[in-house]
Motif scaffolding. Structure first.
Motif: not given
Length: 415
Positions: A39-45, A48-52, A323-332
């Motif tokens: 799940a944490l990798n969803v946030l990392k990715d 990182q896609g935003q250059g952070i 963001s709604p997209s992250f909230q869905s992807a992460f919590n799934v």
């Protein structure tokens, strides 16, 4: 001339390195199990896609106590991480110390006030200011069951406490472990959340753990709750002491045990093992606690930083989390449900859909209650005092009657 160009190139590289470093976030967390890491990798990715850049600082320990000890040492040394996974009143305590940054700008720009439930805002805000970004809502009063074991033994999903006890007895009689459990204080307390609800219902739970009413803490109903814990103790295996929660989940996943009482982060372990809800495993509330959700919410608190680049990275991280997209992807992946109310449930599995519906219903009914076990009912001192009594009783140091009496004294001393 060549030397000048080289010096200029070196200066440019140093500037780029400085900018890149400023855009890093060092994240302290305790998500170290397989399902949590996925799940944490969803946030990392996402970041990182935003250059952070992501500087990982994991501290193992499912309840977060070890992580908070590490955090205190870092802050004391004057070197706090930029973002820290936190729960409940821990967030408020750090805010009182003026250690947390202000997220009002991103919260206002993205309308957090309108989509985050008030129960979560009471922890994510301090003195009217947003200080953390909620990632999810977990609930603690879940049972996870191995469907094949129940089917083989002809056991239906239990709907009452007596049916649950009978089901565990049938599993024990078959030679398998009835209840997978790890003997750690926070795990004992997590079971106690659901057990107290099963014995007394939501009003009693609120009186005891949120209002800290001594009459409720020492009542016959609390004695009954401790007796139910004694019953659960009779169904765990001899090697439970010190076992991590995810290893207990693995026992259910691997057909070694029938049930586990654990928060819905356990679902991430089942999913990570390729298991399917209602096909391989069942999810249901601790019998007797239906209609009530004891919750905790993982949030990322942003510590005070001075560099503009670091502040910008924190704001981007907070925006990404909400963001709604992250909230869905992460919590799934995580097993939890979104921290905002406008996220569709299409991507969620059967247990996720059930969790989202039950959370909404509990919020409407006034039965969405902060988890004692996970720092959302009272501050750490009270929580830890309750831990001590619950664990001492679970390990045979007190009778049920003695435990209820000790609970009154322990809470009074911690207030």
């Amino acid at each position: 001339m060549m030397k000048t160009r080289l010096m200029g190139a070196a200066a440019s590289l140093a500037l780029c390195a400085s900018i890149a470093q400023a855009e890093d976030v060092e994240v302290l967390h305790w998500w170290t199990s397989g399902g949590e890491a996925a799940a944490l990798n969803v946030l990392k990715d996402d970041l990182q896609g935003q250059g952070i850049g992501w500087k990982d600082m994991p501290v193992a320990g499912g309840g977060g106590e070890a992580a908070m000890t590490t955090l205190r040492a870092r802050v004391t040394s004057g070197n706090p991480p930029t973002a820290v996974q936190m729960l409940g009143f821990d967030i408020q305590d750090w805010a009182q110390e003026k250690a947390l940054g202000n997220l009002n700008g991103v919260a206002a720009a993205e309308g957090w006030d309108a989509v985050v439930p008030e129960a979560l805002q009471s922890f994510a805000k301090f003195e009217g200011n947003w200080i953390s970004a909620p990632v999810n809502v977990h609930s603690t009063n879940w049972v996870w069951a191995n469907k094949s074991i129940l089917d083989d033994l002809g056991i239906a999903q239990p709907t009452t406490w007596d049916e649950f006890v009978a089901a565990m007895q049938a599993v024990k009689d078959s030679g398998k472990v009835a209840l997978a459990h790890g003997g750690q204080a926070w795990q004992d307390a997590t079971m106690f959340d659901g057990v107290v609800l099963s014995a007394g219902g939501p009003e009693f739970y609120k009186q005891a753990f949120i209002d800290l009413d001594p009459d409720a803490l020492g009542s016959d109903t609390m004695v009954e709750a401790f007796k139910r814990m004694e019953t659960l103790r009779s169904f765990v295996d001899d090697n439970f002491s010190g076992r991590d929660w995810n290893l207990a989940s693995a026992m259910v996943i691997n057909n070694e045990a029938a049930f586990q009482i654990m928060g819905d982060w356990a679902k991430g372990e089942f999913l990570n093992a390729g298991k399917v809800p209602e096909q391989d495993f069942l999810c249901f509330r601790v019998p007797g606690s239906e209609g009530v959700v004891t919750f905790n919410s993982d949030q990322f608190a942003m510590f005070n930083v001075s560099a503009d680049g670091a502040k910008d990275a924190q704001a981007k991280m907070a925006a990404a989390i909400m963001s709604p997209s992250f909230q869905s992807a992460f919590n799934v992946v995580k097993g939890s449900v979104p921290a905002r109310t406008d996220v569709p449930n299409e991507a969620f599995d059967a247990c996720g859909k059930k969790g989202m519906a039950e959370l909404a219903a509990a919020a409407d009914a006034g039965t969405l209650l902060g988890s004692m076990a996970h720092g959302h009912a009272n501050r750490a001192g009270v929580k830890n005092a309750i831990y001590d009594v619950v664990t001492a009783h679970f390990n045979g140091e007190f009778t049920a009657e003695e435990a209820a009496e000790e609970l009154v004294y322990a809470v009074e001393g911690a207030m």
